[in-house]
Design a protein around this motif. Structure first.
Motif, PDB file in Angstrom:
ATOM      1  N   GLY A  27       9.761  -2.508 -14.119  1.00  0.00           N
ATOM      2  CA  GLY A  27      10.096  -3.640 -13.247  1.00  0.00           C
ATOM      3  C   GLY A  27       9.079  -3.921 -12.148  1.00  0.00           C
ATOM      4  O   GLY A  27       9.335  -4.707 -11.252  1.00  0.00           O
ATOM      5  N   GLN A  28       7.941  -3.245 -12.168  1.00  0.00           N
ATOM      6  CA  GLN A  28       6.905  -3.505 -11.163  1.00  0.00           C
ATOM      7  C   GLN A  28       5.599  -3.865 -11.857  1.00  0.00           C
ATOM      8  O   GLN A  28       5.488  -3.764 -13.067  1.00  0.00           O
ATOM      9  N   SER A  29       4.610  -4.260 -11.035  1.00  0.00           N
ATOM     10  CA  SER A  29       3.294  -4.534 -11.607  1.00  0.00           C
ATOM     11  C   SER A  29       2.658  -3.223 -12.054  1.00  0.00           C
ATOM     12  O   SER A  29       2.979  -2.161 -11.534  1.00  0.00           O
ATOM     13  N   THR A  30       1.737  -3.334 -13.005  1.00  0.00           N
ATOM     14  CA  THR A  30       0.997  -2.156 -13.469  1.00  0.00           C
ATOM     15  C   THR A  30       0.026  -1.727 -12.378  1.00  0.00           C
ATOM     16  O   THR A  30      -0.615  -2.565 -11.746  1.00  0.00           O
ATOM     17  N   LEU A  31      -0.092  -0.425 -12.190  1.00  0.00           N
ATOM     18  CA  LEU A  31      -1.050   0.077 -11.210  1.00  0.00           C
ATOM     19  C   LEU A  31      -2.355   0.385 -11.936  1.00  0.00           C
ATOM     20  O   LEU A  31      -2.403   1.253 -12.808  1.00  0.00           O
ATOM     21  N   GLN A  42       3.063   5.950  -3.247  1.00  0.00           N
ATOM     22  CA  GLN A  42       4.127   6.757  -3.853  1.00  0.00           C
ATOM     23  C   GLN A  42       3.689   7.336  -5.198  1.00  0.00           C
ATOM     24  O   GLN A  42       4.312   8.244  -5.727  1.00  0.00           O
ATOM     25  N   HIS A  43       2.610   6.766  -5.765  1.00  0.00           N
ATOM     26  CA  HIS A  43       2.103   7.252  -7.049  1.00  0.00           C
ATOM     27  C   HIS A  43       0.953   8.226  -6.870  1.00  0.00           C
ATOM     28  O   HIS A  43       0.101   8.354  -7.749  1.00  0.00           O
ATOM     29  N   CYS A  99      -6.580   1.759  -6.025  1.00  0.00           N
ATOM     30  CA  CYS A  99      -5.782   1.143  -7.089  1.00  0.00           C
ATOM     31  C   CYS A  99      -5.348  -0.252  -6.660  1.00  0.00           C
ATOM     32  O   CYS A  99      -5.379  -0.579  -5.472  1.00  0.00           O
ATOM     33  N   LEU A 100      -4.929  -1.037  -7.633  1.00  0.00           N
ATOM     34  CA  LEU A 100      -4.335  -2.344  -7.345  1.00  0.00           C
ATOM     35  C   LEU A 100      -3.174  -2.583  -8.292  1.00  0.00           C
ATOM     36  O   LEU A 100      -3.320  -2.374  -9.507  1.00  0.00           O
ATOM     37  N   PRO A 101      -2.030  -3.023  -7.752  1.00  0.00           N
ATOM     38  CA  PRO A 101      -0.955  -3.446  -8.650  1.00  0.00           C
ATOM     39  C   PRO A 101      -1.334  -4.799  -9.250  1.00  0.00           C
ATOM     40  O   PRO A 101      -1.723  -5.708  -8.521  1.00  0.00           O
ATOM     41  N   GLN A 102      -1.259  -4.924 -10.545  1.00  0.00           N
ATOM     42  CA  GLN A 102      -1.694  -6.147 -11.227  1.00  0.00           C
ATOM     43  C   GLN A 102      -0.712  -6.560 -12.304  1.00  0.00           C
ATOM     44  O   GLN A 102      -0.226  -5.714 -13.049  1.00  0.00           O
ATOM     45  N   LYS A 103      -0.492  -7.879 -12.377  1.00  0.00           N
ATOM     46  CA  LYS A 103       0.234  -8.413 -13.524  1.00  0.00           C
ATOM     47  C   LYS A 103      -0.784  -8.671 -14.623  1.00  0.00           C
ATOM     48  O   LYS A 103      -1.882  -9.146 -14.337  1.00  0.00           O
ATOM     49  N   ILE A 106       0.862  -1.192   0.000  1.00  0.00           N
ATOM     50  CA  ILE A 106       0.000   0.000   0.000  1.00  0.00           C
ATOM     51  C   ILE A 106       0.897   1.241   0.000  1.00  0.00           C
ATOM     52  O   ILE A 106       0.660   2.201  -0.737  1.00  0.00           O
ATOM     53  N   GLY A 107       1.941   1.168   0.794  1.00  0.00           N
ATOM     54  CA  GLY A 107       2.910   2.265   0.826  1.00  0.00           C
ATOM     55  C   GLY A 107       3.509   2.518  -0.556  1.00  0.00           C
ATOM     56  O   GLY A 107       3.643   3.655  -0.999  1.00  0.00           O
TER      57      GLY A 107
END
Ligand code: SF4
Lengths: 210, 475
Positions: free
Chosen positions: B27-31, A186-187, B164-168, A181-182
């Motif tokens: 290098g991270q999941s899409t937000l 950051q975005h 939001c959710l980080p998603q692959k 969540i942190g």
């Protein structure tokens, strides 16, 4: 979140495919509003008699209750582990019981995500490797595995050794026990910009008032 | 967004995904931005606790909607809740909604119902949205051409805090169903037929898009049934491109866009259908003519055969693990290999759940039940998906048909789909159920669940055993 780097522990074989989250933690225990205390109800219907209203009697023949696996912290199971309901309670129950690693040839998506958020490592190996670990854990007393997330390696010190795959970002989060969540917050600027372009439906306010 | 010109053709899923990317850090999941977050009492208390513990606020109250459905009783509403732990969980949701300002359709609300039923019914679910809920059958909302998927409680907290959710990015699968479903063969049978073919993990890692004439011909209710079951094949989500059927359903609903906004919304929604030539990672072709009313015989939804078939022989399973799983399932279900499905007697019948509790489902079941009587050995209940459906059915007189035939007519909720409330099977009881999971103990410890369509469930209630509804003599 609890970080995961390496772990060495006793392996317990759960030789079943498609183990669903309804089995891992039956619904009668989902009414709790805490995150803790689910471990004793793990695989309840397979381990205990009764319906859970009164804490049932241990049936005793389930593999988790065999004395030789009493200290197990690594679970090895058949394909499609964790399918079905999205309940994170399944992961809480496994972790609370003392598991740090689950090994299977495949995992259901939501279960794998939930595990990641709780520092429970899901290791995907191919079917032959899973079968081999299963066999050794049944035949060898006190059979242990070393699972190393830094080197992405699983080995037993008796000739079984293999690597596993994991996406780099998930690995990074697990290794460092990051609060994602942190990371998302950051975005903030990008989220705010998106929201400015896409306002919410204001009409929902009427329910708030009611 | 002006994505024309030389852009590669995109699928429906890709369009919805692209429209919700907030950030794609290296290098991270899409937000992904989440348009709508549905909340219920069972998977949310720990998430709200998490917010409190970290001093975080709810980012978007108006993109969040809560109801109580999973553990509430389906007996008349004024009665107190007998189960103190369930009552505590409901109170926790009420308190959390007040504290964080979440719109709540509470127990006594005229809009209360199963979360996946009321979202569409109220026009809160709209085409092209991203929708999440701490419940795996969130895939239901994909019927509107939304990207809708289930999440765990940690992710619930994530969405509450960040929207939001980080998603692959998942892989894409198209299931193309050509031809026409025969009379008595429903969206539920299509879903069961697909899962039978793919297996319960056949679509793991994929998002499904359903297409083809047989899908286009489905009503919104039918499309919701089909998308609802996507998760039972392991898929994260199942989508159907919005079309005139979709717009007609959404138009005029309480929270749907109105006036000028409506016109603009429809114009956008029309652009969502997949482009010609868009590529999928996997394509599956199904001929609707090959489908029949289906009945599950085992302990997962992939263990399924046509009603006029038999429980499979163990030797028919090629893989050792599958054979063993079938053997265990049959032992649990108390069935012998080779038994004709129509020879299996039932003790209970459940018509309800987010899969099959909408007005069209109740109409189909009522048509079968009209002028008939529930077999004296069977206890049958009908649980409408929402209070609104209950009212609509009563206006049409469907409740009379059910009550006269000997069915129980109850208040809305998840009920016997998961048996968290008092509606459960007793050990050994066999149930024809219109829900979505036949896992061991799902409807009550030791209970034996067979998944079927609403018509097949009603027919089983009357006959006392499974029977092919294609041969039904209607009143
Ligand atoms: S009806 Fe069943 S599947 Fe649907 S939301 Fe309720 S418990 Fe989940």
């Amino acid at each position: 979140m609890q970080p995961f780097r390496k772990h060495t522990g006793v392996v317990v074989p759960l030789d079943k495919v498609n183990v669903d989250t309804d089995q891992i933690i039956p619904k009668q225990f989902l009414k709790r509003i805490e995150r803790t205390g689910f471990g004793e109800f793990l695989f309840y219907d397979w381990r205990f008699s009764g319906d859970g209203k009164e804490f049932g009697k241990k049936i005793g023949d389930f593999v988790l209750d065999a004395p030789r696996y009493a200290k197990a912290s690594i679970l090895v199971a058949g394909k499609n582990f964790g399918c079905g309901s999205s309940r994170e309670h399944a992961v809480w129950a496994l972790a609370d019981f003392g598991f740090r690693v689950v090994i299977a040839s495949s995992f259901a998506d939501i279960f794998a995500n939930n595990s990641l958020k709780n520092g429970l490592l899901t290791v995907r190996l191919n079917q032959e490797q899973v079968a081999e670990i299963m066999r050794r854990s049944k035949e060898i007393e006190n059979y242990q595995l070393n699972v190393d997330l830094e080197t992405l390696r699983v080995e037993d010190g008796r000739g079984f050794t293999t690597t596993f795959a994991m996406d780099e970002f998930s690995r990074h989060c697990l290794l460092n026990g990051l609060d994602d969540i942190g990371l998302t917050l950051q975005h903030e600027a990008e989220i705010a910009a998106y929201e400015a372009k896409h306002p919410a439906c204001a009409e929902m306010k009427v329910i708030l008032a009611g | 967004m002006g994505e024309t010109g030389n852009m590669a053709p995109r699928t429906l899923f890709e369009k919805v995904w692209d429209a919700h990317v907030v950030a794609a850090p290296e290098g991270q999941s899409t937000l992904l931005y989440i348009d709508l977050h549905l909340v219920h009492e069972v998977t949310s208390p720990q998430a709200f606790d998490g917010l409190r513990a970290n001093g975080r606020r709810l980012r978007q109250p108006l993109r969040t909607m809560a109801t109580v459905d999973h553990n509430i009783p389906t007996t008349p509403r004024g009665l107190p809740i007998a189960d103190p732990i369930a009552a505590k969980q409901i109170e926790a949701l009420q308190k959390n909604c007040r504290e964080f300002g979440v719109p709540l359709f509470d127990m006594d609300s005229a809009e209360q119902g199963i979360v996946h039923v009321i979202g569409p019914e109220l026009g809160i679910t709209l085409p092209g949205m991203t929708i999440v809920c701490g419940d795996s059958h969130t895939s239901t909302h994909g019927a509107f051409g939304s990207l809708a998927f289930g999440i765990g409680t940690s992710e619930v907290e994530h969405v509450l805090a960040t929207q939001c959710l980080p998603q692959k990015k998942p892989k894409t699968m198209q299931i193309h169903v050509s031809g026409k479903l025969a009379e008595g063969v429903t969206a539920k049978d299509l879903a069961l037929g697909i899962i039978g073919q793919l297996g319960t993990d056949g679509a793991t890692g994929y998002v499904i898009e359903y297409a083809g004439d047989a899908v286009r011909a489905l009503s919104m209710e039918g499309r919701m049934t089909l998308c609802n079951m996507s998760i039972e094949a392991g898929a994260r989500a199942g989508l159907i491109a919005p079309d005139e059927t979709t717009f007609a359903y959404v138009s005029g609903r309480r929270f749907a866009p109105k006036g000028k906004d409506w016109g603009e919304a429809v114009t956008y929604w029309r652009t969502l259908a997949g482009d010609p030539g868009a590529q999928f990672d996997r394509v599956i072709e199904i001929d609707a003519v090959s489908l029949a009313p289906f009945v599950t015989w085992g302990t997962n939804p992939g263990m399924v055969v046509a009603v006029n078939a038999r429980v499979p022989e163990l030797k028919s399973f090629g893989q050792e693990a599958d054979r063993r799983a079938a053997e265990q399932a049959l032992a649990y279900m108390g069935l012998d290999p080779g038994t004709p499905i129509e020879a299996i007697a039932v003790d209970r019948v459940f018509i309800g759940s987010c899969t099959n509790s909408r007005i069209e489902d109740l109409r189909a079941a009522a048509r079968v039940a009209k002028g008939q009587h529930v077999n004296p050995k069977v206890r049958a209940m009908v649980v409408p998906g929402s209070q609104a459906i209950k009212r609509a059915a009563e206006q049409e007189g469907l409740h009379r048909i059910f009550l006269d035939a000997g069915f129980e007519w109850r208040e809305s909720g998840c009920s016997m789909c998961l048996g968290m409330n008092p509606d459960i099977l007793q050990p050994g009881e066999r149930c024809a159920s219109t829900s979505n999971r036949n896992f061991e103990g799902r409807q009550g410890r030791g209970g034996r669940t067979h998944l079927v369509s609403p018509m097949m469930a009603a027919a089983a209630a009357i006959a006392g055993h499974f029977t092919d509804v294609r041969n039904w003599k209607y009143e």
